[in-house]
Scaffold this motif. Sequence first.
Motif, mmCIF file in Angstrom:
data_model
loop_
_atom_site.group_PDB
_atom_site.id
_atom_site.type_symbol
_atom_site.label_atom_id
_atom_site.label_comp_id
_atom_site.label_asym_id
_atom_site.label_seq_id
_atom_site.Cartn_x
_atom_site.Cartn_y
_atom_site.Cartn_z
ATOM 1 N N GLY A 1 13.381 1.877 -10.593
ATOM 2 C CA GLY A 1 13.950 1.920 -9.311
ATOM 3 C C GLY A 1 12.839 1.632 -8.298
ATOM 4 N N LYS A 2 11.570 1.812 -8.673
ATOM 5 C CA LYS A 2 10.395 1.699 -7.808
ATOM 6 C C LYS A 2 10.023 -0.045 -7.657
ATOM 7 C CE LYS A 2 5.299 1.860 -7.679
ATOM 8 N NZ LYS A 2 4.091 2.517 -8.482
ATOM 9 N N VAL A 3 10.289 -0.772 -8.884
ATOM 10 C CA VAL A 3 10.124 -2.155 -8.716
ATOM 11 C C VAL A 3 11.314 -2.790 -7.631
ATOM 12 C CG1 VAL A 3 10.357 -4.347 -9.789
ATOM 13 C CG2 VAL A 3 9.120 -2.272 -10.821
ATOM 14 N N LEU A 4 12.358 -2.192 -7.512
ATOM 15 C CA LEU A 4 13.324 -2.735 -6.829
ATOM 16 C C LEU A 4 13.244 -2.304 -5.459
ATOM 17 C CD1 LEU A 4 16.569 -1.578 -8.921
ATOM 18 C CD2 LEU A 4 15.552 -3.991 -8.552
ATOM 19 N N ALA B 1 8.613 -8.703 -8.413
ATOM 20 C CA ALA B 1 9.148 -8.301 -6.916
ATOM 21 C C ALA B 1 8.889 -9.292 -6.067
ATOM 22 C CB ALA B 1 8.405 -7.297 -6.275
ATOM 23 N N MET B 2 7.631 -10.089 -6.251
ATOM 24 C CA MET B 2 7.447 -11.362 -5.484
ATOM 25 C C MET B 2 8.485 -12.566 -5.813
ATOM 26 S SD MET B 2 4.889 -10.135 -3.759
ATOM 27 C CE MET B 2 3.991 -11.523 -2.908
ATOM 28 N N VAL B 3 8.675 -12.783 -6.936
ATOM 29 C CA VAL B 3 9.785 -13.706 -7.384
ATOM 30 C C VAL B 3 11.048 -13.477 -6.619
ATOM 31 C CG1 VAL B 3 11.202 -14.615 -9.034
ATOM 32 C CG2 VAL B 3 8.767 -14.284 -9.582
ATOM 33 N N VAL B 4 11.445 -12.043 -6.463
ATOM 34 C CA VAL B 4 12.708 -11.801 -5.879
ATOM 35 C C VAL B 4 12.697 -12.003 -4.345
ATOM 36 C CG1 VAL B 4 14.073 -9.608 -5.004
ATOM 37 C CG2 VAL B 4 13.315 -9.979 -7.524
ATOM 38 N N MET B 5 11.630 -11.693 -3.746
ATOM 39 C CA MET B 5 11.430 -12.082 -2.415
ATOM 40 C C MET B 5 11.427 -13.626 -2.224
ATOM 41 S SD MET B 5 8.805 -13.531 -0.128
ATOM 42 C CE MET B 5 7.442 -13.651 -1.286
ATOM 43 N N PHE C 1 0.778 -1.302 0.075
ATOM 44 C CA PHE C 1 -0.080 -0.032 0.026
ATOM 45 C C PHE C 1 0.808 1.425 0.131
ATOM 46 C CE2 PHE C 1 -2.193 3.306 2.451
ATOM 47 C CZ PHE C 1 -3.289 3.584 1.626
ATOM 48 N N LEU C 2 2.028 1.267 1.068
ATOM 49 C CA LEU C 2 2.765 2.340 0.921
ATOM 50 C C LEU C 2 3.486 2.823 -0.456
ATOM 51 C CD1 LEU C 2 4.400 2.150 4.598
ATOM 52 C CD2 LEU C 2 2.833 3.778 3.658
ATOM 53 N N LEU C 3 4.052 1.653 -1.032
ATOM 54 C CA LEU C 3 4.772 1.883 -2.160
ATOM 55 C C LEU C 3 3.856 1.884 -3.547
ATOM 56 C CD1 LEU C 3 7.889 -0.251 -1.291
ATOM 57 C CD2 LEU C 3 7.614 2.247 -1.403
ATOM 58 N N ALA C 4 2.741 1.501 -3.553
ATOM 59 C CA ALA C 4 1.900 1.477 -4.793
ATOM 60 C C ALA C 4 0.330 1.785 -4.344
ATOM 61 C CB ALA C 4 2.120 -0.043 -5.741
ATOM 62 N N PRO C 5 0.155 2.867 -3.854
ATOM 63 C CA PRO C 5 -0.967 3.244 -3.299
ATOM 64 C C PRO C 5 -2.109 3.261 -4.341
ATOM 65 C CG PRO C 5 0.138 5.091 -3.288
ATOM 66 C CD PRO C 5 1.151 4.305 -3.566
ATOM 67 N N GLU C 6 -1.667 3.694 -5.517
ATOM 68 C CA GLU C 6 -2.665 3.513 -6.842
ATOM 69 C C GLU C 6 -3.277 2.069 -7.087
ATOM 70 O OE1 GLU C 6 1.109 1.999 -8.541
ATOM 71 O OE2 GLU C 6 0.536 3.599 -6.956
ATOM 72 N N ALA D 1 12.528 -4.848 -2.489
ATOM 73 C CA ALA D 1 13.011 -4.768 -1.029
ATOM 74 C C ALA D 1 11.982 -4.803 0.057
ATOM 75 C CB ALA D 1 14.021 -3.757 -1.147
ATOM 76 N N ALA D 2 11.068 -3.849 0.015
ATOM 77 C CA ALA D 2 10.210 -3.695 1.226
ATOM 78 C C ALA D 2 9.339 -4.941 1.146
ATOM 79 C CB ALA D 2 9.188 -2.625 0.723
ATOM 80 N N ILE D 3 8.939 -5.584 0.181
ATOM 81 C CA ILE D 3 8.113 -7.025 0.429
ATOM 82 C C ILE D 3 8.978 -8.037 0.954
ATOM 83 C CG2 ILE D 3 7.120 -8.724 -0.914
ATOM 84 C CD1 ILE D 3 6.028 -6.600 -2.890
ATOM 85 N N THR D 4 10.388 -7.966 0.743
ATOM 86 C CA THR D 4 11.094 -8.943 1.270
ATOM 87 C C THR D 4 11.404 -8.687 2.586
ATOM 88 O OG1 THR D 4 12.450 -9.362 -0.996
ATOM 89 C CG2 THR D 4 13.463 -9.961 1.072
ATOM 90 N N ALA D 5 11.535 -7.533 2.948
ATOM 91 C CA ALA D 5 11.766 -7.072 4.659
ATOM 92 C C ALA D 5 10.566 -7.313 5.221
ATOM 93 C CB ALA D 5 11.951 -5.721 4.433
ATOM 94 N N ALA D 6 9.171 -7.134 4.550
ATOM 95 C CA ALA D 6 8.224 -7.450 5.480
ATOM 96 C C ALA D 6 8.057 -9.098 5.635
ATOM 97 C CB ALA D 6 6.976 -6.994 4.631
#
Length: 451
Positions: free
Chosen positions: A356-359, A426-430, A156-161, A363-368
């Motif tokens: 840069g947004k995808v990276l 992003a999920m695959v990176v996580m 939500f924070l990084l993709a509120p749209e 990173a945020a999803i992985t941290a979560a």
Amino acid sequence: MPLLFEFHRSSLFRFLVVALAGLLLTGACLAAETAGGGHGDHGTVVVEFLLGLVVVILAAKAGGEIFERLNQPAVLGELAMGILIGSFSLFQLPYVDALKSSDALAIAAEIGVIILLFEVGLESNLHELLEVGLSALLVAVLGVIAPMFLGYGASFLLAPELPWYVHVFVGATLSATSVGITARVLKDLRKMDTKESRIILGAAVVDDVLGLIILAVVSGVIASLARTGTATVDLGAAGVIVAKAVAFLGAAILLGRLLHGRALVLATKFRVPGVPLAIAMAHCFLWAGLAGLLGLAPIVGAFAAGLVLEEKDYEPFIERGEEPIEKLIKPISSLIVPVFFVVMGMKVDVSVFASGKVLLLAAAITAAAIIGKQICSLGVLEKGLNRLVIGVGMIPRGEVGLIFTGIGASLAVGGIPVLGAELVSAMVVMVMVTTVVTPPLLKLLFSKQAA
């Protein structure tokens, strides 16, 4: 230079050369088939599927071998090879797009993931699941709730749209744990008999069940939104979906156990070989299909089908010379399950990483995902246990995270996938990061504990 020379002489190098030659040759054939129009509609589909299957199977085994030799799970190699094949579309190679859009390969991948969840159910013991300790239960519940809320928040924070249900699905994907990867590490370390390991494994199995229920509910709600064409959800309808998911699991376990037992009694009268395997696979596909008919993910039914099977059920067949059911299924799963991971890898759009947004999102999803599983260690009630070991043991998402991601990519509302190319990537990176970091962290923590 000596190391490179030895690698050139190794059987792995020869296999990779053969695999690469096979990929190039098959790709050329597939391109010619696509360009030439083939043998009519049905013939073209069959030929494209067969040639595509050659590419996927060879790629899966090559990637799996490389990562196994790097002491990493083969699933990561299969996924990496899929990403590599998918990236060839950047060079506008015609057969790559044909592979990525192949409906037949998509069906084969779906069958692969159904068989995988059936195997996971087979490896889980229903009685042990019901007898899991309070600490394992609390760890599992916290291990589902915390990552789900953190995943929702990160998205939500990084993709509120994006619509709310996208954020919910991201959170749901972070909820489950890959018990297979952690179990393998604990086995290699000879730590399966420790209290921490027993809590991890018990919690991971409960975690999977809760995760599948959440997946069933979230998928059902999204499917309802797609039918009604509205972005709001009726709480009454959501309650019905929850009740349906729980009722289905209960019926699959109780009724499935009864039907499977009766079928095996009848099967003992057959003289033809292969009856146990036929009964088991029919049982798996039946409950997977019924789950699909009810609007639930077929993997929910496949897991429940595997959960009710017990080794003692097949003793009459073993006594007359048949192999145990796990061994009978293994050749099938080793061939068809990797198809899912390669196809999943091909869905990753490497071009989105230029943003840069995808990276940042990855990173945020992985941290979560990592922090959420550390919170679950607060559920450990026994004193003197290493809570950090338990939290780390719950980190890997592995094949479970990929399965959830694949379902999110296939669900659509208003013709738009729930998980688009950026989120899938992003999920695959996580998944890759959480799977790679867990084994060395567990080894380090256990070695410190021993010291």
